[in-house]
Design a protein around this motif. Structure first.
Motif, PDB file in Angstrom:
ATOM      1  N   ASP A  19      21.096  35.870  16.298  1.00  0.00           N
ATOM      2  CA  ASP A  19      19.922  35.300  16.967  1.00  0.00           C
ATOM      3  C   ASP A  19      18.814  36.347  17.105  1.00  0.00           C
ATOM      4  OD1 ASP A  19      21.059  32.794  17.254  1.00  0.00           O
ATOM      5  OD2 ASP A  19      21.682  33.131  19.336  1.00  0.00           O
ATOM      6  N   ASP A  20      19.204  37.552  17.499  1.00  0.00           N
ATOM      7  CA  ASP A  20      18.220  38.633  17.650  1.00  0.00           C
ATOM      8  C   ASP A  20      17.543  38.959  16.323  1.00  0.00           C
ATOM      9  OD1 ASP A  20      18.813  38.825  20.345  1.00  0.00           O
ATOM     10  OD2 ASP A  20      20.144  40.562  20.107  1.00  0.00           O
ATOM     11  N   ILE A  21      18.332  39.042  15.260  1.00  0.00           N
ATOM     12  CA  ILE A  21      17.781  39.343  13.936  1.00  0.00           C
ATOM     13  C   ILE A  21      16.812  38.246  13.506  1.00  0.00           C
ATOM     14  CG2 ILE A  21      18.353  39.556  11.480  1.00  0.00           C
ATOM     15  CD1 ILE A  21      21.026  40.867  12.423  1.00  0.00           C
ATOM     16  N   ALA A  22      17.220  36.999  13.677  1.00  0.00           N
ATOM     17  CA  ALA A  22      16.375  35.878  13.280  1.00  0.00           C
ATOM     18  C   ALA A  22      15.074  35.870  14.082  1.00  0.00           C
ATOM     19  CB  ALA A  22      17.128  34.558  13.460  1.00  0.00           C
ATOM     20  N   PHE A  23      15.181  36.122  15.387  1.00  0.00           N
ATOM     21  CA  PHE A  23      13.987  36.133  16.229  1.00  0.00           C
ATOM     22  C   PHE A  23      13.039  37.253  15.816  1.00  0.00           C
ATOM     23  CE2 PHE A  23      11.631  37.126  20.140  1.00  0.00           C
ATOM     24  CZ  PHE A  23      11.038  35.885  20.340  1.00  0.00           C
ATOM     25  N   ASP A  24      13.601  38.426  15.527  1.00  0.00           N
ATOM     26  CA  ASP A  24      12.770  39.546  15.073  1.00  0.00           C
ATOM     27  C   ASP A  24      12.048  39.208  13.780  1.00  0.00           C
ATOM     28  OD1 ASP A  24      13.495  41.069  17.265  1.00  0.00           O
ATOM     29  OD2 ASP A  24      15.005  42.242  16.173  1.00  0.00           O
ATOM     30  N   GLN A  25      12.747  38.562  12.856  1.00  0.00           N
ATOM     31  CA  GLN A  25      12.119  38.186  11.590  1.00  0.00           C
ATOM     32  C   GLN A  25      11.004  37.166  11.804  1.00  0.00           C
ATOM     33  OE1 GLN A  25      15.108  36.982   8.761  1.00  0.00           O
ATOM     34  NE2 GLN A  25      15.799  39.076   8.430  1.00  0.00           N
ATOM     35  N   LEU A  26      11.237  36.213  12.694  1.00  0.00           N
ATOM     36  CA  LEU A  26      10.205  35.220  12.990  1.00  0.00           C
ATOM     37  C   LEU A  26       8.985  35.883  13.631  1.00  0.00           C
ATOM     38  CD1 LEU A  26      12.352  32.263  14.364  1.00  0.00           C
ATOM     39  CD2 LEU A  26      11.077  32.317  12.228  1.00  0.00           C
ATOM     40  N   ARG A  27       9.246  36.794  14.547  1.00  0.00           N
ATOM     41  CA  ARG A  27       8.150  37.508  15.215  1.00  0.00           C
ATOM     42  C   ARG A  27       7.332  38.308  14.192  1.00  0.00           C
ATOM     43  NH1 ARG A  27      10.225  41.572  19.211  1.00  0.00           N
ATOM     44  NH2 ARG A  27      11.723  39.919  19.262  1.00  0.00           N
ATOM     45  N   GLU A  28       8.013  38.992  13.275  1.00  0.00           N
ATOM     46  CA  GLU A  28       7.321  39.762  12.250  1.00  0.00           C
ATOM     47  C   GLU A  28       6.499  38.852  11.336  1.00  0.00           C
ATOM     48  OE1 GLU A  28      10.027  42.306  10.126  1.00  0.00           O
ATOM     49  OE2 GLU A  28      10.813  43.157  11.993  1.00  0.00           O
ATOM     50  N   ALA A  29       7.060  37.693  10.990  1.00  0.00           N
ATOM     51  CA  ALA A  29       6.355  36.756  10.119  1.00  0.00           C
ATOM     52  C   ALA A  29       5.070  36.263  10.786  1.00  0.00           C
ATOM     53  CB  ALA A  29       7.252  35.576   9.750  1.00  0.00           C
ATOM     54  N   VAL A  30       5.157  35.947  12.067  1.00  0.00           N
ATOM     55  CA  VAL A  30       3.977  35.500  12.802  1.00  0.00           C
ATOM     56  C   VAL A  30       2.943  36.621  12.867  1.00  0.00           C
ATOM     57  CG1 VAL A  30       3.134  34.812  15.086  1.00  0.00           C
ATOM     58  CG2 VAL A  30       5.170  33.729  14.134  1.00  0.00           C
ATOM     59  N   ALA A  31       3.402  37.828  13.134  1.00  0.00           N
ATOM     60  CA  ALA A  31       2.489  38.972  13.210  1.00  0.00           C
ATOM     61  C   ALA A  31       1.799  39.226  11.871  1.00  0.00           C
ATOM     62  CB  ALA A  31       3.248  40.220  13.649  1.00  0.00           C
ATOM     63  N   GLY A  33       0.955  36.899   9.897  1.00  0.00           N
ATOM     64  CA  GLY A  33       0.115  35.749   9.608  1.00  0.00           C
ATOM     65  C   GLY A  33       0.757  34.697   8.729  1.00  0.00           C
ATOM     66  N   GLU A  34       2.067  34.798   8.536  1.00  0.00           N
ATOM     67  CA  GLU A  34       2.756  33.811   7.711  1.00  0.00           C
ATOM     68  C   GLU A  34       2.857  32.488   8.466  1.00  0.00           C
ATOM     69  OE1 GLU A  34       6.382  35.183   5.902  1.00  0.00           O
ATOM     70  OE2 GLU A  34       5.620  37.233   5.798  1.00  0.00           O
ATOM     71  N   LEU A  35       2.779  31.401   7.720  1.00  0.00           N
ATOM     72  CA  LEU A  35       2.855  30.076   8.321  1.00  0.00           C
ATOM     73  C   LEU A  35       4.223  29.428   8.126  1.00  0.00           C
ATOM     74  CD1 LEU A  35      -0.652  28.748   7.273  1.00  0.00           C
ATOM     75  CD2 LEU A  35       0.021  29.765   9.452  1.00  0.00           C
ATOM     76  N   ALA A  36       5.003  29.943   7.192  1.00  0.00           N
ATOM     77  CA  ALA A  36       6.326  29.394   6.918  1.00  0.00           C
ATOM     78  C   ALA A  36       7.398  30.310   7.508  1.00  0.00           C
ATOM     79  CB  ALA A  36       6.534  29.262   5.416  1.00  0.00           C
ATOM     80  N   ARG A  37       8.565  29.732   7.725  1.00  0.00           N
ATOM     81  CA  ARG A  37       9.690  30.530   8.208  1.00  0.00           C
ATOM     82  C   ARG A  37      10.115  31.516   7.129  1.00  0.00           C
ATOM     83  NH1 ARG A  37      13.889  26.135  10.474  1.00  0.00           N
ATOM     84  NH2 ARG A  37      15.185  27.977  10.599  1.00  0.00           N
TER      85      ARG A  37
END
Length: 64
Positions: A19-31, A33-37
């Motif tokens: 869960d932590d790894i997935a959340f970190d990846q999502l946070r990085e993607a948002v930072a 500017g990515e729109l997809a998972r």
């Protein structure tokens, strides 16, 4: 008799790490500017569900 409870605890800890790894990846993607998972997110969630399933089976084995 096997101590399934300890295995369940270890699996739950691994699930939390996923869960932590997935959340970190999502946070990085948002930072970024990515729109997809992120691509690995689907596989991480698949692994997480498999761990939850395994923990559930072990809990059943631990029941009297």
């Amino acid at each position: 008799m096997a101590d399934y409870g300890q295995l369940v605890e270890r699996l739950e800890a691994i699930g939390a790490e996923l869960d932590d790894i997935a959340f970190d990846q999502l946070r990085e993607a948002v930072a970024d500017g990515e729109l997809a998972r992120p691509a690995p997110d689907k596989k991480l969630m698949q692994a997480r569900r498999a761990i939850e399933t395994a923990a559930g089976v072990l809990r059943q084995l631990d029941e009297p």
